[in-house]
Design an enzyme around this catalytic site. Structure first.
Site, mmCIF file in Angstrom:
data_model
loop_
_atom_site.group_PDB
_atom_site.id
_atom_site.type_symbol
_atom_site.label_atom_id
_atom_site.label_comp_id
_atom_site.label_asym_id
_atom_site.label_seq_id
_atom_site.Cartn_x
_atom_site.Cartn_y
_atom_site.Cartn_z
ATOM 1 N N HIS A 45 0.876 -1.049 -0.137
ATOM 2 C CA HIS A 45 0.154 0.022 -0.024
ATOM 3 C C HIS A 45 0.611 1.162 0.036
ATOM 4 O O HIS A 45 1.763 1.206 0.748
ATOM 5 C CB HIS A 45 -0.708 -0.011 1.256
ATOM 6 N N SER A 46 0.452 2.134 -1.069
ATOM 7 C CA SER A 46 1.185 3.725 -0.889
ATOM 8 C C SER A 46 2.873 3.479 -1.105
ATOM 9 O O SER A 46 3.231 2.767 -2.134
ATOM 10 C CB SER A 46 0.803 4.208 0.388
ATOM 11 N N PHE A 47 3.572 3.538 0.063
ATOM 12 C CA PHE A 47 4.996 3.658 0.030
ATOM 13 C C PHE A 47 5.413 2.093 -0.310
ATOM 14 O O PHE A 47 6.415 1.817 -0.908
ATOM 15 C CB PHE A 47 5.669 4.330 1.142
#
Length: 306
Positions: free
Chosen positions: A101-103
């Site tokens: 998720h995300s980073f």
């Protein structure tokens, strides 16, 4: 709910906390959260995914219950990448699915570039990369925000855990609910993994304060496109409409277009919601992930249902 187990593995700088769901004899899925987060954010999603896989959530250094990197150094995304290498080596995986998720998604792309034969499928939940894809004209701003801000806040970022910032528990939870727009239950579960109670009725944050200026080497948008579209691993990207509206993909618009990947291995699914969609509305992303896990790209293309 799938049985959850938690333990630590040893890395050169300290311990990495592992939170796993499922049967260890099933095919592995490495699960990686975003910056300043914990494995707790994946609990709502785990209830909805196929039970035929072993989901191994790692907490990145300085996040959750994992030990931070040595003090003083500025933390780089490449340092974080090595923590994934440490986990993969510990489990002796030759092949695994990656869910980030995300980073955590950015780390998945980086790992696929470095070790192209190891990730069998890559799932990226709202993989915003605007902090990595930097137009050359903005490089001076990047230097200021990366180095100058870190040096200015050096003492604050490098305080021992026992001297970290503290807040009233309810105030801290309310702040987390407001900033990330997650449920109070999830906020409490997250807080429990990167805070500790104090004797005076407060909670003290234990996550690594240096993560507030996590260092990403700047790469031009065109180079990011060349790198990411060169990956041949089957990829599912789930993009939230709010992130698109806020311009989080403005420098990486190719990530919104399946045709930009010459190998034909990239699929995008748009969902309504904000960046933490997998936490607050896991039912909106779980069917796509499940079909991709079970049937690969064909499962997405055929719009098969479980």
């Amino acid at each position: 709910m799938t049985l959850e187990k938690e333990w630590y593995i040893q890395a050169p700088w300290g311990r990495i906390c592992i939170v796993a769901w499922g049967d260890c004899l099933d095919p592995p899925v490495l699960v990686c959260h975003g910056n300043i987060d914990s494995a707790a954010s994946f609990r709502p999603l785990m209830k909805l995914l196929p039970k035929k896989f072993y989901y191994v959530g790692m907490e990145l250094p300085g996040n959750g219950k994992s030990d931070p990197f040595p003090p003083g150094m500025i933390i780089c995304s490449y340092d974080m990448l090595y923590s994934i290498v440490a986990v993969v080596r510990h489990f002796r995986w030759k092949k695994f699915v990656y869910l980030g998720h995300s980073f955590g998604s950015t780390l998945g792309f980086m790992y696929a570039l470095a070790f192209p034969d190891e990730i069998s499928k890559l799932i990226a939940l709202d993989p915003v990369t605007h902090l990595v894809a930097i137009p050359a004209k903005n490089f001076p701003i990047w230097y200021e925000q990366s180095f100058k801000v870190y040096i200015k806040n050096y003492d604050k970022y490098n305080v021992p855990k026992e001297l970290g910032p503290k807040y009233k528990k309810e105030e801290a939870i309310a702040k987390l609910v407001k900033s990330r727009r997650i449920t109070k239950e999830t906020a409490e579960a997250t807080m429990a993994r990167w805070s500790t109670p104090t004797d005076d009725g407060y909670v003290r944050f234990t996550f690594d304060q240096r993560l507030k200026t996590l260092f990403h080497y700047p790469i031009s948008p065109s180079t990011v496109k060349d790198l990411y579209t060169s990956i041949k691993t089957p990829i599912l990207a789930i993009v939230t409409d709010e992130s698109v509206r806020k311009g989080k993909y403005d420098t990486t618009k190719f990530m919104l277009d399946e045709t930009t990947h010459p190998s034909g291995n990239y699929r995008v699914r748009d969902v309504p919601g904000h960046h933490d969609i997998h936490v607050v509305h896991p039912e909106r992303v779980a069917p796509y992930i499940a079909n991709f896990l079970l049937y690969g790209l064909q499962g997405l293309d055929s719009k098969g249902k479980l």
